[in-house]
Scaffold this motif. Sequence first.
Motif, PDB file in Angstrom:
ATOM      1  N   ASN A 326       0.818  -1.209   0.000  1.00  0.00           N
ATOM      2  CA  ASN A 326       0.000   0.000   0.000  1.00  0.00           C
ATOM      3  C   ASN A 326       0.854   1.262   0.000  1.00  0.00           C
ATOM      4  N   ARG A 327       1.972   1.226   0.692  1.00  0.00           N
ATOM      5  CA  ARG A 327       2.860   2.391   0.657  1.00  0.00           C
ATOM      6  C   ARG A 327       3.424   2.602  -0.741  1.00  0.00           C
ATOM      7  N   ALA A 328       3.765   1.507  -1.414  1.00  0.00           N
ATOM      8  CA  ALA A 328       4.300   1.620  -2.771  1.00  0.00           C
ATOM      9  C   ALA A 328       3.272   2.195  -3.729  1.00  0.00           C
ATOM     10  N   VAL A 329       2.010   1.734  -3.624  1.00  0.00           N
ATOM     11  CA  VAL A 329       0.943   2.236  -4.497  1.00  0.00           C
ATOM     12  C   VAL A 329       0.668   3.703  -4.199  1.00  0.00           C
ATOM     13  N   SER A 330       0.593   4.067  -2.926  1.00  0.00           N
ATOM     14  CA  SER A 330       0.338   5.462  -2.551  1.00  0.00           C
ATOM     15  C   SER A 330       1.458   6.375  -3.041  1.00  0.00           C
ATOM     16  N   ALA A 331       2.707   5.918  -2.906  1.00  0.00           N
ATOM     17  CA  ALA A 331       3.839   6.723  -3.373  1.00  0.00           C
ATOM     18  C   ALA A 331       3.787   6.917  -4.883  1.00  0.00           C
ATOM     19  N   LEU A 332       3.367   5.872  -5.605  1.00  0.00           N
ATOM     20  CA  LEU A 332       3.241   5.971  -7.057  1.00  0.00           C
ATOM     21  C   LEU A 332       2.205   7.016  -7.434  1.00  0.00           C
ATOM     22  N   PHE A 333       1.031   6.967  -6.809  1.00  0.00           N
ATOM     23  CA  PHE A 333      -0.031   7.927  -7.114  1.00  0.00           C
ATOM     24  C   PHE A 333       0.387   9.347  -6.737  1.00  0.00           C
ATOM     25  N   ASP A 334       1.033   9.489  -5.582  1.00  0.00           N
ATOM     26  CA  ASP A 334       1.488  10.818  -5.165  1.00  0.00           C
ATOM     27  C   ASP A 334       2.474  11.390  -6.171  1.00  0.00           C
TER      28      ASP A 334
END
Length: 491
Positions: A326-334
């Motif tokens: 989830n951190r990886a996905v959130s960082a990608l979107f950010d």
Amino acid sequence: MAATPGTTPETAPAAGAGEVEGEHVKPFTPEKAKEIIMSLQQPAVFCNMAFDWPARHWTVKHLSEVLHGKQIRFRMGMKRTDRVPQFETTCGYVEATLEEFLTWNCDQPTMYGPFRDYDHSKFWAYADYKYFVSLFDDKADIFQDVIWSDFGFPGRNGRESTLWIGSMGAHTPCHLDSYGCNLVFQVQGRKRWHLFPPEDTPFLYPTRIPYEESSVFSKINVVNPDLKRFPQFCKARRHMVTLNPGQVLFVPRHWWHYVESIDPVTVSINSWIELEEDHQARVEEAITRMLVCALKTAEDPHNTRAWLNPTEVEETSHEVNCRYLNRAVSALFDHYRTSKVVEIQALRTKREDMKKEGSDVHNHMEVGPTGGQDLLLGMGKQEAASPFGPDLVPVILGSEELPSERGGIFEGDGKDFVGEDGEHSGKLHCTKRQRMMSKSEDAIVEQISSNSSMAPSQTFISTDDLLDCLVNPQVTRIVAQLLIQGRSLWF
């Protein structure tokens, strides 16, 4: 004095174009070096770029004095060459000081001490993957001895670097790095690099066991391949180079590499340079981590070390891996939201500037149409020119022995190694995109701004979400095809 390729010593760049030590001038400015790194699609060796780095004196003898008494973990491997790779999971490990390593490596009898169980004639030792921030935790000033800013990365130094110290025969199994590109500074001794392009991945028989985040290993011992078991490997295009002290090797993204020490003692320093593609790669790695850990733990919950690389020290529980994903996905979107806003604002500013300067550009082109055409042709020739020369040597197919620093003659024009995308084509692409964005950029900015306030719970990736993707018929079809293809050689 080393001159920039295409120049004579008399016409070499002035002191302001590069760092100077006595009569030595660095062949590339930081800006030019970064341009080369970001455009090259082939490995290459930079020469004469680190002659003034304090780290060039970091021999093992020197480091043993700097790190006096500090315990370092060494990986111990067999010098024999088997058909199978010598993965980290099959090696022994000892905690020892560099002084003890030097004593053992000089083949002096060691009836006691950490290396007593390892015959120097049969084993090699490798202090690999040592992050500066951990190794020199109480000596932060030493970070300044490594000057990656010379390659166009301001502020980058030893803090973002890793140290490697090995005896003859020490090596890393053939693998590719999921993230970034790689710069490697050879300090002491020589290392031989075997490199394979990303397109040859199917011929390298990739595996994630042993598992290490960001490392995809090959099932093949590339220096003693088992072609009966891995027949496709014969199609792989091996590029070889021996890296000498003082030289810096550039390894592009996703190039496979097997690295071996060929001198009694070797010291290397490297840094992985972040790339735009890393954001999506981290999501892919998080998915891989969750799957490998779940399946291998279920298979044998009491023997994780059989499949988990010793360098992978983080907890591997399902809960931790869910958070990781989830951190990886959130960082990608950010990152995408931020970069999109910046890109649109830049295009808007550029469009306004072009409107203001449009008439001046038009008049300039009318005054001298022939001159303008010659200018464009000249730009094309400049972009097509090879960046290679005596100070930037391409790594080519087969074995290529490089001269030591400030010696040797470069042969060949290197035309086959020019980057694929030139500056001119990039500008054309930007202009086309600018036309597409001009009609709807305001609406997009508003939408992105509203999405930026999205609560984390709205983007949460659950285990079921991941399974929906993994068991999608399209995915399982590909997996089945790969499984069948991997076993077809037995029929």
